[in-house]
Design a protein around this motif. Structure first.
Motif, PDB file in Angstrom:
ATOM      1  N   ARG A   1       0.846  -1.192   0.000  1.00 41.71           N
ATOM      2  CA  ARG A   1       0.000   0.000   0.000  1.00 41.71           C
ATOM      3  C   ARG A   1       0.883   1.243   0.000  1.00 41.71           C
ATOM      4  O   ARG A   1       1.779   1.370   0.835  1.00 41.71           O
ATOM      5  CB  ARG A   1      -0.906  -0.011   1.238  1.00 41.71           C
ATOM      6  N   LEU A   2       0.630   2.145  -0.944  1.00 38.12           N
ATOM      7  CA  LEU A   2       1.357   3.413  -1.007  1.00 38.12           C
ATOM      8  C   LEU A   2       0.514   4.476  -0.326  1.00 38.12           C
ATOM      9  O   LEU A   2      -0.631   4.730  -0.723  1.00 38.12           O
ATOM     10  CB  LEU A   2       1.628   3.807  -2.460  1.00 38.12           C
ATOM     11  N   ARG A   3       1.088   5.109   0.686  1.00 33.05           N
ATOM     12  CA  ARG A   3       0.374   6.121   1.458  1.00 33.05           C
ATOM     13  C   ARG A   3       0.956   7.502   1.186  1.00 33.05           C
ATOM     14  O   ARG A   3       2.160   7.669   0.994  1.00 33.05           O
ATOM     15  CB  ARG A   3       0.486   5.818   2.945  1.00 33.05           C
ATOM     16  N   GLY A   4       0.080   8.497   1.204  1.00 35.63           N
ATOM     17  CA  GLY A   4       0.499   9.877   1.033  1.00 35.63           C
ATOM     18  C   GLY A   4      -0.303  10.779   1.939  1.00 35.63           C
ATOM     19  O   GLY A   4      -1.528  10.879   1.798  1.00 35.63           O
ATOM     20  N   ALA A   5       0.357  11.398   2.915  1.00 36.13           N
ATOM     21  CA  ALA A   5      -0.299  12.311   3.859  1.00 36.13           C
ATOM     22  C   ALA A   5      -1.500  11.656   4.534  1.00 36.13           C
ATOM     23  O   ALA A   5      -2.568  12.261   4.675  1.00 36.13           O
ATOM     24  CB  ALA A   5      -0.714  13.596   3.152  1.00 36.13           C
ATOM     25  N   GLY A   6      -1.339  10.395   4.929  1.00 36.68           N
ATOM     26  CA  GLY A   6      -2.391   9.707   5.662  1.00 36.68           C
ATOM     27  C   GLY A   6      -3.481   9.090   4.811  1.00 36.68           C
ATOM     28  O   GLY A   6      -4.444   8.529   5.346  1.00 36.68           O
ATOM     29  N   GLN A   7      -3.362   9.170   3.486  1.00 37.31           N
ATOM     30  CA  GLN A   7      -4.362   8.611   2.584  1.00 37.31           C
ATOM     31  C   GLN A   7      -3.705   7.567   1.681  1.00 37.31           C
ATOM     32  O   GLN A   7      -2.511   7.642   1.395  1.00 37.31           O
ATOM     33  CB  GLN A   7      -4.989   9.712   1.719  1.00 37.31           C
ATOM     34  N   THR A   8      -4.505   6.608   1.219  1.00 34.52           N
ATOM     35  CA  THR A   8      -3.973   5.583   0.326  1.00 34.52           C
ATOM     36  C   THR A   8      -4.002   6.084  -1.114  1.00 34.52           C
ATOM     37  O   THR A   8      -5.051   6.477  -1.626  1.00 34.52           O
ATOM     38  CB  THR A   8      -4.778   4.280   0.441  1.00 34.52           C
ATOM     39  N   LEU A   9      -2.842   6.054  -1.749  1.00 35.65           N
ATOM     40  CA  LEU A   9      -2.728   6.461  -3.149  1.00 35.65           C
ATOM     41  C   LEU A   9      -2.797   5.272  -4.098  1.00 35.65           C
ATOM     42  O   LEU A   9      -3.249   5.407  -5.238  1.00 35.65           O
ATOM     43  CB  LEU A   9      -1.408   7.208  -3.370  1.00 35.65           C
ATOM     44  N   LEU A  10      -2.334   4.098  -3.617  1.00 34.37           N
ATOM     45  CA  LEU A  10      -2.254   2.943  -4.505  1.00 34.37           C
ATOM     46  C   LEU A  10      -2.200   1.667  -3.673  1.00 34.37           C
ATOM     47  O   LEU A  10      -1.500   1.607  -2.663  1.00 34.37           O
ATOM     48  CB  LEU A  10      -0.994   3.043  -5.372  1.00 34.37           C
TER      49      LEU A  10
ATOM     50  N   GLY B   1      23.079  -0.480  -3.913  1.00 28.42           N
ATOM     51  CA  GLY B   1      21.838  -0.888  -4.559  1.00 28.42           C
ATOM     52  C   GLY B   1      20.649  -0.318  -3.816  1.00 28.42           C
ATOM     53  O   GLY B   1      20.755   0.080  -2.651  1.00 28.42           O
ATOM     54  N   THR B   2      19.514  -0.273  -4.483  1.00 27.73           N
ATOM     55  CA  THR B   2      18.328   0.323  -3.870  1.00 27.73           C
ATOM     56  C   THR B   2      17.405  -0.742  -3.294  1.00 27.73           C
ATOM     57  O   THR B   2      17.218  -1.814  -3.884  1.00 27.73           O
ATOM     58  CB  THR B   2      17.559   1.193  -4.886  1.00 27.73           C
ATOM     59  N   VAL B   3      16.868  -0.457  -2.131  1.00 31.23           N
ATOM     60  CA  VAL B   3      15.873  -1.306  -1.480  1.00 31.23           C
ATOM     61  C   VAL B   3      14.825  -0.381  -0.875  1.00 31.23           C
ATOM     62  O   VAL B   3      15.152   0.463  -0.040  1.00 31.23           O
ATOM     63  CB  VAL B   3      16.492  -2.183  -0.369  1.00 31.23           C
ATOM     64  N   SER B   4      13.590  -0.521  -1.307  1.00 33.52           N
ATOM     65  CA  SER B   4      12.527   0.329  -0.773  1.00 33.52           C
ATOM     66  C   SER B   4      12.069  -0.199   0.583  1.00 33.52           C
ATOM     67  O   SER B   4      11.846  -1.398   0.750  1.00 33.52           O
ATOM     68  CB  SER B   4      11.339   0.377  -1.739  1.00 33.52           C
ATOM     69  N   ARG B   5      11.937   0.702   1.527  1.00 35.61           N
ATOM     70  CA  ARG B   5      11.496   0.325   2.867  1.00 35.61           C
ATOM     71  C   ARG B   5       9.976   0.372   2.948  1.00 35.61           C
ATOM     72  O   ARG B   5       9.343   1.280   2.416  1.00 35.61           O
ATOM     73  CB  ARG B   5      12.099   1.276   3.901  1.00 35.61           C
ATOM     74  N   ALA B   6       9.401  -0.612   3.622  1.00 35.55           N
ATOM     75  CA  ALA B   6       7.960  -0.628   3.870  1.00 35.55           C
ATOM     76  C   ALA B   6       7.724  -0.868   5.353  1.00 35.55           C
ATOM     77  O   ALA B   6       8.463  -1.611   6.002  1.00 35.55           O
ATOM     78  CB  ALA B   6       7.272  -1.703   3.038  1.00 35.55           C
ATOM     79  N   TRP B   7       6.684  -0.245   5.869  1.00 34.93           N
ATOM     80  CA  TRP B   7       6.284  -0.414   7.260  1.00 34.93           C
ATOM     81  C   TRP B   7       5.112  -1.390   7.329  1.00 34.93           C
ATOM     82  O   TRP B   7       4.366  -1.542   6.351  1.00 34.93           O
ATOM     83  CB  TRP B   7       5.874   0.935   7.852  1.00 34.93           C
TER      84      TRP B   7
END
Length: 346
Positions: free
Chosen positions: A51-60, A306-312
């Protein structure tokens, strides 16, 4: 700068993709505001529910098949937060260097880096980040299939961006079959986070003039490796203006990175040399030589970045996921695609 954030010149030997100008490294401490979830971040639930979050809302919402064969995506309805303040005409004019030159890239990189650090809605979290110019490639030159975590050495270079025009096709939900080799599904595709503004919008018209005279500021992209996509963080209208004018937009890429140890490997190095010989045998054009040099640097560099995206963790996990996705489907203003297996997605 701000709360201990260190910004230095990027000294990476090779990121494995074309970088047309100098970049910066941002080292963000694990203290204060940086220890919290940033305004724009990823959250994860079991079985590759992202889940992609932006300012407390779900974007994707995104669900990836466990065998890494397919994925499905569903957009939220919340407006995309402004992670950077809108550019003013005086700010654009303040960058006096010729567009595309090293001084021009350096000026914009420092301006964006400062803005990222000072922004109330930051996308940065603790750790190391790279902010660097990147150049889009032709879609047919992209990798054919995303690399699954089962095959990762922890931390891979970002994929080159491609298919910039995909931002004009704003779908609310879609399927991706990662074996059908459609270029709009291959690693490195650029994904807009909002629908494009009208071509008649005043800001788009203003940016189109900048695109025509070559003074359009760069578009800021964020690489998300779990999705193998570049997200447009800032500059949707600038990117749209460039596409309308048929000019190549300047792109500034942002990605978190790690530096995992890597043992020497004769097999890897011999394979890289064989690949270099094969590519050069077909014709040593400047483009080919540059690509081969980047590939050799990447394979012979000890401990490459290398790149690794962090998720909570997604609060309440799958229960929250099911509730949100079901509510989004019920409230959809128009029918969502029926080729998505919604039972699997939910």
């Amino acid at each position: 700068m701000n709360a201990g954030v260190s910004i230095v010149a990027d000294d990476t030997r090779s990121w494995g993709l074309e970088t047309p100008g100098p970049g910066l490294l941002l080292h963000v401490p694990a203290a204060g505001r940086w220890a919290r979830r940033p305004a724009v971040h990823l959250e994860a639930a079991p079985d590759y529910r992202i889940r992609l979050r932006g300012a407390g809302q779900t974007l994707l919402w995104a669900r990836i098949d466990s065998y890494w064969d397919r994925a499905a995506f569903l957009r939220g309805t919340a407006p995309v937060p402004h992670v950077l303040p809108a550019l003013s005409a005086p700010e654009v004019r303040a960058v006096e260097a010729a567009p595309g030159t090293e001084p021009w890239w350096e000026a914009w990189a420092w301006r964006v880096a400062r803005a990222l650090v000072e922004a109330p809605l930051s996308v940065l979290h603790s750790g190391s980040w790279c902010l660097r110019p990147v150049r889009a490639i032709a879609a047919e030159k992209s990798e054919r299939h995303p690399v699954s975590p089962m095959e990762w050495g922890f931390g891979q270079p970002p994929m080159p961006p491609h298919s910039l025009s995909a931002v004009t096709r704003f779908l609310h939900a879609w399927n991706e079959d990662w074996w059908d080799a459609r270029t709009e599904h291959t690693p490195g595709v650029v994904l807009g986070l909002r629908a494009p503004s009208s071509a008649e919008d005043g800001r788009v018209k203003s940016w189109r003039k900048r695109a025509r005279d070559g003074t359009l500021p760069p578009v800021l992209l964020l690489y998300v490796d779990i999705l193998a996509k570049w997200l447009v963080l800032d500059g949707h209208d600038r990117l749209h203006a460039a596409l309308l004018e048929g000019v190549e937009p300047q792109l500034l890429g942002l990605w978190p990175f790690v530096t995992p140890p890597r043992a020497a490997s004769a097999v890897r190095e011999e394979g890289a040399l064989f690949s270099a010989e094969f590519q050069l045998r077909a014709g040593a054009t400047p483009e080919t030589v540059d690509r081969v040099n980047r590939m050799l640097l990447l394979n012979f560099t000890p401990d490459p970045r290398g790149t690794v995206s962090r998720a909570w963790p997604l609060p309440r996990g799958r229960a929250a996921w099911r509730e949100e996705v079901s509510a989004r489907r019920r409230g959809a203003p128009s029918p969502l695609p029926d080729d998505i297996d919604w039972d699997w997605f939910t």
